[in-house]
Motif scaffolding. Structure first.
Motif: not given
Length: 102
Positions: A9, A60, A64
């Motif tokens: 991120d 991913t 998250a």
């Protein structure tokens, strides 16, 4: 098949980034609020197409979102199609919650 990219991120850039070493292979642009993350655009460098970069970005970022308790708005067609093929992530999709009447 080669090793998957590292996905991180990058909140200063409002996106998730997929990298092979120092090379940016793709990204997923988002708009985030306290309760919602909207994925608005995904792009994979043509040199890395077919190597699972897009899927790694989506998986991913959705994992998250789940861990953070955040709902997902899939504006990006790639996200919409990926989630449609992976029903285990459909519970993350944003839905208008019922409001309490006064």
């Amino acid at each position: 098949m080669s090793a998957p990219p590292e996905v991180i991120d990058a909140p200063d850039a409002n996106r998730y980034e997929a990298r092979f070493g120092d090379t940016l292979a793709g990204f997923a642009q988002y708009i985030r609020t306290a309760e919602l993350i909207a994925f608005v655009h995904t792009e994979v460098d043509p040199a890395f197409e077919g190597q699972g970069v897009g899927g790694a970005l989506v998986r991913t970022s959705l994992d998250a979102a789940r861990a953070a308790g955040t709902q997902v708005l899939a504006v990006c067609p790639f996200y919409t199609a990926w989630i449609a093929r992976h029903p285990e992530y459909q519970d993350l999709l944003y839905s208008k919650r019922s409001r309490v009447s006064d």
